[in-house]
Design an enzyme around this catalytic site. Sequence first.
Site, PDB file in Angstrom:
ATOM      1  CG  ASN A 132      -7.952  18.408 -46.836  1.00  0.00           C
ATOM      2  OD1 ASN A 132      -7.688  18.444 -45.632  1.00  0.00           O
ATOM      3  ND2 ASN A 132      -9.195  18.297 -47.282  1.00  0.00           N
ATOM      4  CG  HIS A 160     -13.437  16.048 -47.781  1.00  0.00           C
ATOM      5  ND1 HIS A 160     -13.830  17.115 -47.008  1.00  0.00           N
ATOM      6  CD2 HIS A 160     -14.569  15.553 -48.334  1.00  0.00           C
ATOM      7  CE1 HIS A 160     -15.145  17.258 -47.095  1.00  0.00           C
ATOM      8  NE2 HIS A 160     -15.609  16.321 -47.891  1.00  0.00           N
ATOM      9  CB  SER A 171     -11.401  12.162 -51.274  1.00  0.00           C
ATOM     10  OG  SER A 171     -12.613  11.513 -51.583  1.00  0.00           O
ATOM     11  CG  ASP A 215     -13.391  19.959 -49.024  1.00  0.00           C
ATOM     12  OD1 ASP A 215     -14.360  20.202 -48.275  1.00  0.00           O
ATOM     13  OD2 ASP A 215     -12.212  19.990 -48.643  1.00  0.00           O
TER      14      ASP A 215
HETATM   15  N1  LIG Z   1      -9.130  26.718 -50.011  1.00  0.00           N
HETATM   16  C1  LIG Z   1      -9.273  25.519 -49.397  1.00  0.00           C
HETATM   17  N2  LIG Z   1      -9.162  25.450 -48.071  1.00  0.00           N
HETATM   18  C2  LIG Z   1      -9.303  24.248 -47.450  1.00  0.00           C
HETATM   19  C3  LIG Z   1      -9.592  23.087 -48.185  1.00  0.00           C
HETATM   20  C4  LIG Z   1      -9.679  23.194 -49.603  1.00  0.00           C
HETATM   21  O1  LIG Z   1      -9.885  22.183 -50.318  1.00  0.00           O
HETATM   22  N3  LIG Z   1      -9.514  24.428 -50.173  1.00  0.00           N
HETATM   23  N4  LIG Z   1      -9.835  21.877 -47.518  1.00  0.00           N
HETATM   24  C5  LIG Z   1     -10.225  22.076 -46.115  1.00  0.00           C
HETATM   25  C6  LIG Z   1     -10.486  20.901 -45.249  1.00  0.00           C
HETATM   26  N5  LIG Z   1     -11.928  20.804 -45.067  1.00  0.00           N
HETATM   27  C7  LIG Z   1     -12.480  19.610 -45.478  1.00  0.00           C
HETATM   28  O2  LIG Z   1     -11.789  18.658 -45.886  1.00  0.00           O
HETATM   29  C8  LIG Z   1     -12.714  21.850 -44.521  1.00  0.00           C
HETATM   30  C9  LIG Z   1     -12.244  22.565 -43.437  1.00  0.00           C
HETATM   31  C10 LIG Z   1     -13.007  23.603 -42.904  1.00  0.00           C
HETATM   32  C11 LIG Z   1     -14.243  23.942 -43.433  1.00  0.00           C
HETATM   33  C12 LIG Z   1     -15.012  25.092 -42.867  1.00  0.00           C
HETATM   34  O3  LIG Z   1     -16.162  25.347 -43.249  1.00  0.00           O
HETATM   35  N6  LIG Z   1     -14.382  25.819 -41.931  1.00  0.00           N
HETATM   36  C13 LIG Z   1     -14.969  27.023 -41.331  1.00  0.00           C
HETATM   37  C14 LIG Z   1     -14.808  26.970 -39.828  1.00  0.00           C
HETATM   38  C15 LIG Z   1     -15.376  25.672 -39.288  1.00  0.00           C
HETATM   39  C16 LIG Z   1     -14.982  25.504 -37.816  1.00  0.00           C
HETATM   40  O4  LIG Z   1     -14.192  26.300 -37.304  1.00  0.00           O
HETATM   41  O5  LIG Z   1     -15.473  24.507 -37.235  1.00  0.00           O
HETATM   42  C17 LIG Z   1     -14.242  28.264 -41.832  1.00  0.00           C
HETATM   43  O6  LIG Z   1     -13.037  28.149 -42.199  1.00  0.00           O
HETATM   44  O7  LIG Z   1     -14.867  29.335 -41.794  1.00  0.00           O
HETATM   45  C18 LIG Z   1     -14.727  23.219 -44.534  1.00  0.00           C
HETATM   46  C19 LIG Z   1     -13.975  22.169 -45.073  1.00  0.00           C
HETATM   47  C20 LIG Z   1      -9.178  22.908 -45.430  1.00  0.00           C
HETATM   48  N7  LIG Z   1      -9.171  24.182 -46.088  1.00  0.00           N
HETATM   49  N1  LIG Z   2     -12.873  18.957 -43.567  1.00  0.00           N
HETATM   50  C1  LIG Z   2     -11.706  18.359 -43.019  1.00  0.00           C
HETATM   51  C2  LIG Z   2     -12.101  17.130 -42.224  1.00  0.00           C
HETATM   52  O1  LIG Z   2     -13.227  17.008 -41.776  1.00  0.00           O
HETATM   53  N2  LIG Z   2     -11.127  16.246 -42.074  1.00  0.00           N
HETATM   54  C3  LIG Z   2     -11.384  15.055 -41.300  1.00  0.00           C
HETATM   55  O2  LIG Z   2     -11.188  15.354 -39.927  1.00  0.00           O
HETATM   56  C4  LIG Z   2     -10.774  14.150 -39.267  1.00  0.00           C
HETATM   57  C5  LIG Z   2      -9.537  14.484 -38.498  1.00  0.00           C
HETATM   58  O3  LIG Z   2      -9.228  13.414 -37.662  1.00  0.00           O
HETATM   59  P1  LIG Z   2      -7.795  13.405 -36.931  1.00  0.00           P
HETATM   60  O4  LIG Z   2      -7.637  14.758 -36.277  1.00  0.00           O
HETATM   61  O5  LIG Z   2      -7.920  12.282 -35.949  1.00  0.00           O
HETATM   62  O6  LIG Z   2      -6.772  13.153 -37.995  1.00  0.00           O
HETATM   63  C6  LIG Z   2     -10.499  13.105 -40.368  1.00  0.00           C
HETATM   64  O7  LIG Z   2     -11.586  12.204 -40.495  1.00  0.00           O
HETATM   65  C7  LIG Z   2     -10.407  13.946 -41.629  1.00  0.00           C
HETATM   66  O8  LIG Z   2     -10.836  13.243 -42.801  1.00  0.00           O
END
Ligand SMILES: Nc1nc2c(c(=O)[nH]1)N[C@@H](CN(C=O)c1ccc(C(=O)N[C@@H](CCC(=O)O)C(=O)O)cc1)CN2
Ligand SMILES: NCC(=O)N[C@@H]1O[C@H](COP(=O)([O-])[O-])[C@@H](O)[C@H]1O
Length: 218
Positions: A107, A109, A136, A145
């Site tokens: 992923n 982040h 990251s 994350d």
């Molecule tokens: N088990 C894991 N799942 C995910 C990870 C991880 O490290 N472990 N990384 C995320 C990506 N991410 C940030 O980088 C991230 C994505 C989504 C959410 C979140 O709170 N999602 C909510 C819904 C939010 C929405 O629909 O706008 C949810 O799933 O209930 C936090 C961080 C990808 N998954």
């Molecule tokens: N928690 C996950 C998250 O926030 N990821 C972030 O969403 C954007 C996606 O942009 P993109 O759709 O243009 O690649 C990127 O900035 C990525 O780091």
Amino acid sequence: MKRIVVLISGSGSNLQAIIDACQLGRLKAEIVAVLSNKADAFGLQRAQKAGIAAESLAIGDYADREAFDHALQQKIDSHQPDLVVLAGYMRILSGPFVTHYRGRLINIHPSLLPKYPGLHTHRRALENGDSEHGASVHFVTEQLDGGPVILQASIPILPNDTEQDLAKRLLSKEHLIYPRVIQWWVEGRLELREDRAWLDGQPLGASGADFALDELDT
Ligand SMILES: Nc1nc2c(c(=O)[nH]1)N[C@@H](CN(C=O)c1ccc(C(=O)N[C@@H](CCC(=O)O)C(=O)O)cc1)CN2
Ligand SMILES: NCC(=O)N[C@@H]1O[C@H](COP(=O)([O-])[O-])[C@@H](O)[C@H]1O
């Protein structure tokens, strides 16, 4: 050639950077499918334009998170990927899914982990008065994350920066580091071992590999 499935939820500019890297021959891999939880994700159009299979699954069609993730896993596995790449995929993944892809699920982040796991990272950095921000790339584990960091890129926070300014400036760095990390994995140089990221047989520290960005654009 290694097979990659990319998961998205939105614009897909990181997906585009990976597509471009493959098309330029910098990344010797094939994106075999792009999947999204959002039918209107612009990244699906990017995939279609590149001739890549693009599909979406609707969260509302499934009883709960685990059921959705199981259906997503079956869809992913139908494409027989070597690596699964989250590129702006905005759903927390359930334990069985993460375990199934352990070591081949990454992923990107938008923060300098371990700072600001979760959502709204640009806003949080601004509200805290931070002087720098970043992105990251990490292995995905069940801890949101919290997986081992592979590579980071940092940017300064300027006096009048908005969330949008940070997002735009950070994306340009993301588009450099993500294809490079994927290339390391595809080349067999990168692995998840004993809950740490290892590159070229050496364990990486908490902030990942130590690379100057200009080295990455070569
Ligand atoms: N088990 C894991 N799942 C995910 C990870 C991880 O490290 N472990 N990384 C995320 C990506 N991410 C940030 O980088 C991230 C994505 C989504 C959410 C979140 O709170 N999602 C909510 C819904 C939010 C929405 O629909 O706008 C949810 O799933 O209930 C936090 C961080 C990808 N998954
Ligand atoms: N928690 C996950 C998250 O926030 N990821 C972030 O969403 C954007 C996606 O942009 P993109 O759709 O243009 O690649 C990127 O900035 C990525 O780091």
